[in-house]
Motif scaffolding. Sequence first.
Motif, PDB file in Angstrom:
ATOM      1  N   LEU A  12      58.681  11.065   1.215  1.00 40.96           N
ATOM      2  CA  LEU A  12      59.324  11.979   2.156  1.00 40.96           C
ATOM      3  C   LEU A  12      58.535  12.019   3.454  1.00 40.96           C
ATOM      4  CD1 LEU A  12      60.882  15.112   0.432  1.00 40.96           C
ATOM      5  CD2 LEU A  12      61.563  14.086   2.588  1.00 40.96           C
ATOM      6  N   ASP A  13      58.677  10.977   4.244  1.00 39.91           N
ATOM      7  CA  ASP A  13      57.995  10.930   5.534  1.00 39.91           C
ATOM      8  C   ASP A  13      58.948  11.444   6.620  1.00 39.91           C
ATOM      9  OD1 ASP A  13      59.801   8.868   5.942  1.00 39.91           O
ATOM     10  OD2 ASP A  13      58.314   7.463   6.724  1.00 39.91           O
ATOM     11  N   VAL A  30      57.347  20.637   4.946  1.00 39.62           N
ATOM     12  CA  VAL A  30      55.900  20.419   4.930  1.00 39.62           C
ATOM     13  C   VAL A  30      55.688  18.912   4.942  1.00 39.62           C
ATOM     14  CG1 VAL A  30      53.724  20.792   3.714  1.00 39.62           C
ATOM     15  CG2 VAL A  30      55.503  22.548   3.649  1.00 39.62           C
ATOM     16  N   SER A  31      54.812  18.447   5.813  1.00 39.05           N
ATOM     17  CA  SER A  31      54.593  17.002   5.935  1.00 39.05           C
ATOM     18  C   SER A  31      53.818  16.463   4.741  1.00 39.05           C
ATOM     19  CB  SER A  31      53.813  16.692   7.215  1.00 39.05           C
ATOM     20  OG  SER A  31      52.427  16.988   7.044  1.00 39.05           O
ATOM     21  N   GLU A  32      53.840  15.151   4.578  1.00 40.63           N
ATOM     22  CA  GLU A  32      52.935  14.532   3.617  1.00 40.63           C
ATOM     23  C   GLU A  32      51.505  14.748   4.104  1.00 40.63           C
ATOM     24  OE1 GLU A  32      54.578  10.989   6.024  1.00 40.63           O
ATOM     25  OE2 GLU A  32      54.867  13.159   5.861  1.00 40.63           O
ATOM     26  N   PHE A  46      47.284  12.626  13.593  1.00 48.35           N
ATOM     27  CA  PHE A  46      48.199  13.722  13.282  1.00 48.35           C
ATOM     28  C   PHE A  46      49.624  13.390  13.701  1.00 48.35           C
ATOM     29  CE2 PHE A  46      44.055  15.866  14.099  1.00 48.35           C
ATOM     30  CZ  PHE A  46      43.822  16.334  12.818  1.00 48.35           C
ATOM     31  N   THR A  47      49.779  12.819  14.897  1.00 47.99           N
ATOM     32  CA  THR A  47      51.130  12.524  15.380  1.00 47.99           C
ATOM     33  C   THR A  47      51.748  11.329  14.662  1.00 47.99           C
ATOM     34  OG1 THR A  47      50.207  11.249  17.230  1.00 47.99           O
ATOM     35  CG2 THR A  47      50.758  13.555  17.637  1.00 47.99           C
ATOM     36  N   ARG A  48      50.913  10.449  14.107  1.00 47.93           N
ATOM     37  CA  ARG A  48      51.468   9.330  13.339  1.00 47.93           C
ATOM     38  C   ARG A  48      52.126   9.832  12.058  1.00 47.93           C
ATOM     39  NH1 ARG A  48      47.092   6.328  12.623  1.00 47.93           N
ATOM     40  NH2 ARG A  48      46.656   7.033  10.506  1.00 47.93           N
ATOM     41  N   LEU A  53      55.340  16.651  15.925  1.00 49.30           N
ATOM     42  CA  LEU A  53      54.424  17.374  16.810  1.00 49.30           C
ATOM     43  C   LEU A  53      54.711  17.084  18.278  1.00 49.30           C
ATOM     44  CD1 LEU A  53      51.103  16.812  14.831  1.00 49.30           C
ATOM     45  CD2 LEU A  53      52.316  18.991  15.095  1.00 49.30           C
ATOM     46  N   GLU A  54      55.306  15.932  18.547  1.00 48.94           N
ATOM     47  CA  GLU A  54      55.641  15.568  19.928  1.00 48.94           C
ATOM     48  C   GLU A  54      56.986  16.141  20.358  1.00 48.94           C
ATOM     49  OE1 GLU A  54      55.345  11.329  19.526  1.00 48.94           O
ATOM     50  OE2 GLU A  54      53.226  11.336  20.114  1.00 48.94           O
ATOM     51  N   HIS A  55      57.620  16.895  19.458  1.00 45.25           N
ATOM     52  CA  HIS A  55      58.937  17.477  19.752  1.00 45.25           C
ATOM     53  C   HIS A  55      58.973  18.937  19.327  1.00 45.25           C
ATOM     54  CE1 HIS A  55      60.329  13.374  20.526  1.00 45.25           C
ATOM     55  NE2 HIS A  55      59.726  13.030  19.404  1.00 45.25           N
TER      56      HIS A  55
END
Length: 315
Positions: A12-13, A30-32, A46-48, A53-55
């Motif tokens: 779940l990416d 919740v992110s991986e 973090f952004t990868r 996070l960039e939106h």
Amino acid sequence: MTILLAPMEGLLDFTLRDILTRVGGIDRCVSEFIRVTGTLLPERVFTRVVPELEHGGRTSAGVPVRAQLMGSDAVCLAENAARLASLGPAGVDLNFGCPAKVVNRHGGGAALLADPELLARIVSAVRRAVPPEMPVSAKMRLGIADTARAVECAQAIADAGADELVVHARTKADGYKPPARWECIAGIREAVKVPVVANGEIWNAADAAACRRESGCDDLMVGRGMVSYPGLALAILDPSRPPLEWDALMPLMAEFWDLVSRKIEPRARAGRLKQWLNYLRRHYPEAGEAYLRVRTINDPVQLAEAFFGEALVPA
């Protein structure tokens, strides 16, 4: 009822989060996990993992995403949480539940449930490191080999400053084997003063109702069930709602393939579509037929032609 989309490493990416939250019914993701192992990570790490996070910390459907950190060094986790917080996630989540051997060997994930005092130090350090208005949550299992210290661990996490606790109703030793022991969450919910979210083995609306009844929790986190049936959250909210049919899912799968083709390296693209089809087989016979048709194809262009009937790989 609040429904959360679970973090699932290797499945779940951000691409699947994007598509599943477009279907509806999910209130927060919740992110991986982002692994913290002794260094202050650069922002690009973090952004990868969490490009949302960039939106504004949200998926394209506007669903907020909390970024999850995993590690065992309280000071290092706090430093990384502070940097992460500066990027604007919807909150910071801490992983005390991953059962993977490679993670647990290094003292991360569910292995931390052997040391409630360390859990408390980690949560306290992270809570102090991020702005007071930013939520800090955690996800734990019932224990390592048994549930004897489940309440103690939950109290340590809550008393140290966590705003919310998700409990996966299995131990580390249980892995993902059914059944999930939802009834064990009830004691945790009664013992802590923060909201508790129940997680584990929720595949349909009936499972969700049983989980809420046995755990006493209003809120749920869904993972593999949502991947297998993207209409799950909507079905939980309204069991009388018409099911999400295969024909209605196909445009979303085309959008998923477009995202994968633009954001994922070429050698991994075919595997991502086949992985999702493999989960969808649980609910859709058409997915089983498609999986058998494409399972030996690894070239992205050929895969798109075989599944969609045309090459959907962007030029």
